[in-house]
Design a protein around this motif. Structure first.
Motif, short mmCIF file in Angstrom:
data_model
loop_
_atom_site.label_atom_id
_atom_site.label_comp_id
_atom_site.label_asym_id
_atom_site.label_seq_id
_atom_site.Cartn_x
_atom_site.Cartn_y
_atom_site.Cartn_z
N GLU A 50 0.83 -1.20 0.00
CA GLU A 50 0.00 0.00 0.00
C GLU A 50 0.87 1.26 0.00
O GLU A 50 0.51 2.26 -0.61
CB GLU A 50 -0.94 0.00 1.21
N ARG A 69 -9.64 2.91 -8.81
CA ARG A 69 -10.33 2.41 -7.61
C ARG A 69 -11.76 1.97 -7.92
O ARG A 69 -12.12 0.83 -7.63
CB ARG A 69 -10.27 3.44 -6.50
N LYS A 75 -9.61 -1.27 -3.32
CA LYS A 75 -9.23 -0.32 -2.27
C LYS A 75 -10.29 0.77 -2.09
O LYS A 75 -9.96 1.89 -1.74
CB LYS A 75 -7.88 0.32 -2.58
N THR A 76 -11.55 0.44 -2.30
CA THR A 76 -12.60 1.45 -2.15
C THR A 76 -13.28 1.41 -0.79
O THR A 76 -13.84 2.41 -0.36
CB THR A 76 -13.68 1.27 -3.24
N ARG A 77 -13.23 0.28 -0.12
CA ARG A 77 -13.93 0.15 1.16
C ARG A 77 -12.98 0.15 2.35
O ARG A 77 -13.44 0.17 3.49
CB ARG A 77 -14.75 -1.12 1.15
N LYS A 78 -11.72 0.14 2.10
CA LYS A 78 -10.72 0.07 3.16
C LYS A 78 -10.47 1.49 3.68
O LYS A 78 -9.79 2.28 3.04
CB LYS A 78 -9.45 -0.55 2.61
N GLN A 79 -11.04 1.81 4.84
CA GLN A 79 -11.02 3.18 5.32
C GLN A 79 -9.62 3.76 5.57
O GLN A 79 -9.37 4.88 5.12
CB GLN A 79 -11.88 3.33 6.58
N PRO A 80 -8.71 3.11 6.23
CA PRO A 80 -7.41 3.78 6.40
C PRO A 80 -6.76 4.10 5.05
O PRO A 80 -6.18 5.17 4.88
CB PRO A 80 -6.57 2.76 7.17
N THR A 82 -8.26 4.76 2.19
CA THR A 82 -8.99 5.86 1.55
C THR A 82 -8.60 7.21 2.16
O THR A 82 -8.37 8.18 1.43
CB THR A 82 -10.51 5.63 1.68
N GLY A 83 -8.51 7.27 3.45
CA GLY A 83 -8.12 8.53 4.11
C GLY A 83 -6.71 8.97 3.72
O GLY A 83 -6.48 10.15 3.41
N TRP A 86 -6.65 10.28 0.05
CA TRP A 86 -7.10 11.66 -0.11
C TRP A 86 -6.09 12.66 0.43
O TRP A 86 -5.94 13.76 -0.11
CB TRP A 86 -8.48 11.86 0.49
#
Length: 101
Positions: A50, A69, A75-80, A82-83, A86
């Protein structure tokens, strides 16, 4: 929208030509690596770290990642992830804005 802004700057000779080329190359490379990683995930093979994906996004490959994505549903639902993604986009845009300023 990003491509439109790049195009406007390039049209007014305010954007260095190599910057637009670098974004294009990095975007295509990043999109390809997301596809590679998704295929590896589906086949239970060795994955791309990653951190590598984030560094590519930070370097300017985020437009490719942004397309990849949802396209590959990767890698669309993996919150760390995604943050952090961005944050890399915002940091890259800030660096480009500083360069153009």
């Amino acid at each position: 929208m990003f491509a439109l802004v790049l195009g406007l700057y390039a049209r007014h000779d305010r954007l260095l030509p190599w910057l637009a080329g670098a974004y294009a190359v990095l975007a295509v490379l990043t999109l390809g690596l997301y596809a590679w990683d998704k295929r590896a995930a589906m086949q239970a093979r060795s994955r791309i770290p990653e951190q590598t994906l984030h560094l590519l996004a930070l370097a300017g490959g985020w437009p490719g990642a942004m397309l990849a994505r949802p396209l590959f549903r990767h890698k669309t639902r993996k919150q760390p992830f995604t943050g952090i993604f961005w944050c890399t986009v915002l940091l890259n845009l800030a660096m480009v804005a500083a360069l153009l300023w």
